[in-house]
Design an enzyme around this catalytic site. Structure first.
Site, PDB file in Angstrom:
ATOM      1  N   SER A  93       0.835  -1.192   0.000  1.00 49.89           N
ATOM      2  CA  SER A  93       0.000   0.000   0.000  1.00 49.89           C
ATOM      3  C   SER A  93       0.871   1.243   0.000  1.00 49.89           C
ATOM      4  O   SER A  93       2.097   1.154   0.009  1.00 49.89           O
ATOM      5  CB  SER A  93      -0.887  -0.011   1.249  1.00 49.89           C
ATOM      6  OG  SER A  93      -0.080   0.291   2.376  1.00 49.89           O
ATOM      7  N   LYS A  94       0.200   2.377   0.029  1.00 46.24           N
ATOM      8  CA  LYS A  94       0.897   3.671  -0.010  1.00 46.24           C
ATOM      9  C   LYS A  94       1.983   3.796   1.052  1.00 46.24           C
ATOM     10  O   LYS A  94       2.942   4.528   0.876  1.00 46.24           O
ATOM     11  CB  LYS A  94      -0.109   4.811   0.195  1.00 46.24           C
ATOM     12  CG  LYS A  94      -0.890   5.109  -1.053  1.00 46.24           C
ATOM     13  CD  LYS A  94      -1.797   6.303  -0.862  1.00 46.24           C
ATOM     14  CE  LYS A  94      -2.612   6.497  -2.121  1.00 46.24           C
ATOM     15  NZ  LYS A  94      -3.871   7.149  -1.929  1.00 46.24           N
ATOM     16  N   ARG A  95       1.777   3.108   2.157  1.00 45.63           N
ATOM     17  CA  ARG A  95       2.768   3.174   3.223  1.00 45.63           C
ATOM     18  C   ARG A  95       4.116   2.639   2.759  1.00 45.63           C
ATOM     19  O   ARG A  95       5.157   3.000   3.285  1.00 45.63           O
ATOM     20  CB  ARG A  95       2.322   2.320   4.425  1.00 45.63           C
ATOM     21  CG  ARG A  95       1.258   2.952   5.285  1.00 45.63           C
ATOM     22  CD  ARG A  95       0.946   2.059   6.458  1.00 45.63           C
ATOM     23  NE  ARG A  95       0.440   0.755   6.020  1.00 45.63           N
ATOM     24  CZ  ARG A  95       0.973  -0.399   6.349  1.00 45.63           C
ATOM     25  NH1 ARG A  95       2.040  -0.452   7.113  1.00 45.63           N
ATOM     26  NH2 ARG A  95       0.455  -1.537   5.917  1.00 45.63           N
ATOM     27  N   HIS A  96       4.099   1.732   1.778  1.00 45.87           N
ATOM     28  CA  HIS A  96       5.337   1.078   1.352  1.00 45.87           C
ATOM     29  C   HIS A  96       6.018   1.787   0.192  1.00 45.87           C
ATOM     30  O   HIS A  96       7.182   1.544  -0.078  1.00 45.87           O
ATOM     31  CB  HIS A  96       5.048  -0.367   0.936  1.00 45.87           C
ATOM     32  CG  HIS A  96       4.411  -1.185   2.010  1.00 45.87           C
ATOM     33  ND1 HIS A  96       3.114  -1.633   1.936  1.00 45.87           N
ATOM     34  CD2 HIS A  96       4.900  -1.629   3.190  1.00 45.87           C
ATOM     35  CE1 HIS A  96       2.845  -2.335   3.021  1.00 45.87           C
ATOM     36  NE2 HIS A  96       3.897  -2.340   3.803  1.00 45.87           N
TER      37      HIS A  96
END
Ligand code: GLU
Length: 486
Positions: free
Chosen positions: A250-253
């Site tokens: 996800s965007k976190r990665h």
């Protein structure tokens, strides 16, 4: 393979194109191209609240940028259109009627309230079993079709259905766990499983590849195929792409949408190569051209384990692909990034083309090319202050003047001549290359790191090289008076 390969990618247009989705599209596209088959793009936009035209545009743009061309679908048309589900409502109605007529589906007039009451009664029993709505209309035929109703599938009560997944092998599900699921809502909109199967049947799809979050949908879908008397396609359910921490990517990665990779300056072939390897392998090979992917891809070498996103490996693959590109291609790709730096040069600028072989091995993303090309095409190179301070000191001034003189006289003005002339001069003066190389580098490029000096000079040409060396000599000499005055 008996029938010609027909595969599809069926995104729901409710946002950007996620790179996990691209991997699904890519595998299908590779399969189609490998077998001279057909790749269909279908927009699953029956969720009116979440679907937007903007998202359709982003998906199409992303697919085009990646070079995942579709043979049938939006814009290009085809014999099985329309390719947007919202334009196919009459087809779903026709197929629902077929299933009702053959006894595989029924009109259900149960109201929301009735279904809720059944749900509450189920909850009140305290059972841990999941709620399965038993419609009273399963066996009734006395409803009035002009009244609002949904159409439900008459799921067999006994037995089980098995399909063989290309990646996971056989998957068997008992019918008793599947309720009489809705095919068409009372609004005439199909639910995903029904719209998907009707489309895959009418579009002649021979293999369905999608994320393994859809495995739960496949058994009901197989039941619909069988009820329609339609051949059941092959299925390949791909494990999710995971982040380095093992959670769904996800965007976190990192960047998740295709357009972000485009804007960061990745090459489409590098994106496809990296995604192909996230879940598929061909021996130890890491770097594949598009043609090699088409040649080698198969479902048998897709892993059951989810691939973990590795940004370093992605950059490695990107750098390899950058190196494989022709200089002229890279020059054209670098142009907008040069423009963003205020450098207005043509896509086929001679200096850019001449510098490319030297900066290509020093660059990873396309903006790196622009960064490394900057001083080749800027009138006066921007100077790294620290480097200037360190290397443009008074004792460098005479060396820079001497280099300017040698450059002025080199005949022809090329690397070999410059190298020979400078080597001879160093020897006469009892100097080493390291005494003059860094000041000259700062003079020519404004930086303390660059390709080889003679490479840079040859690209810059005699006039610019001489001008920059003399300007830096002047600056170095003045550093003395500034120092003396302090
Ligand atoms: N529209 C569905 C999705 O985006 C398609 C799933 C499928 O390929 O059947 O998840």
């Amino acid at each position: 393979m008996s029938s010609p390969v027909r595969v599809r990618f069926a995104p729901s247009p409710s946002g950007y194109l996620h790179i996990g989705g691209v991997r699904t599209a890519l595998y299908s596209w590779l399969w189609a191209r490998k077998h001279g088959g057909t790749f269909v793009l279908r927009i699953e936009d029956t969720d009116a609240e979440r679907s937007t035209q903007e998202s359709v545009d982003v998906i199409l743009d992303s697919m085009r940028w990646l070079g995942l061309d579709w043979d049938e679908g939006p814009d290009v048309g085809g014999p099985n259109g329309p390719y947007r589900q919202s334009e196919r409502l009459d087809v779903y109605k026709e197929y629902a009627e077929k299933l009702i007529a053959s006894g595989h589906a029924y009109r259900c007039y149960a109201t929301k309230e009735e279904i809720q009451a059944a749900r509450d009664a189920h909850a009140a029993t305290g059972t841990k079993d999941g709620f399965v709505f038993e419609s009273p209309w399963r066996e009734r035929t006395d409803g009035d079709p002009s009244e609002p109703h949904s159409v439900r599938f008459k799921t067999p009560r006994e037995g089980s259905t098995t399909f063989v997944d290309q990646i996971r092998g056989p998957i068997e599900v008992a019918h008793e766990t599947i309720q009489d699921f809705i095919l068409l809502r009372n609004t005439g909109l199909p639910l995903y499983n029904f719209g998907c199967v009707v489309d895959d049947v009418t579009m002649g799809i021979t293999l369905v590849a999608r994320g393994d979050d859809h495995i739960i949908n496949t058994t009901p879908q197989v039941l619909i195929y069988e009820a329609l008397g339609a051949p059941v396609p092959d299925f390949a359910h791909l494990p999710m792409v995971l982040g380095p921490d093992g959670k769904r990517f996800s965007k976190r990665h990192g960047a998740v949408s295709v357009t972000e990779y485009r804007d960061l300056g990745y090459l489409p072939d590098a994106v496809l190569n990296y995604l192909a390897r996230l879940g598929w392998g061909h021996g130890d090979q890491e770097v594949f051209t598009r043609a090699e992917l088409v040649e080698h891809f198969d479902w048998a070498h897709c892993g059951k384990q989810a691939g973990k996103y590795d940004p370093k490996k992605f950059l490695f693959v990107q750098a390899e692909h950058l190196r494989m590109q022709p200089d002229a291609t890279l020059a054209a790709l670098a142009q907008p990034f040069l423009a963003a730096r205020g450098l207005d040069v043509a896509a086929d600028d001679a200096r850019v083309l001449a510098a490319m072989p030297y900066i290509k091995p020093r660059s990873t993303l396309i903006p790196d090319l622009a960064e490394n090309l900057d001083y080749f095409v800027r009138d006066v190179p921007e100077q790294d202050e620290k480097a200037a301070k360190k290397f443009l000191k008074p004792d460098a001034a005479p060396h820079l003047r001497a280099l300017a003189e040698l450059a002025q006289q080199a005949q022809p003005f090329d690397q070999a001549t410059l190298d020979a002339a400078v080597t001879a001069w160093l020897e006469t003066e009892g100097l080493a290359m390291k005494n003059v190389a860094q000041p000259a580098r700062v003079a020519l490029s404004g930086r303390s790191a660059s390709p080889g000096l003679f490479e840079v000079m040859e690209v810059l040409g005699r006039e610019v090289s001489v001008r920059r060396l003399l300007a830096a000599a002047e600056q170095a000499a003045q550093a003395e008076s500034a120092g003396a005055g302090a």
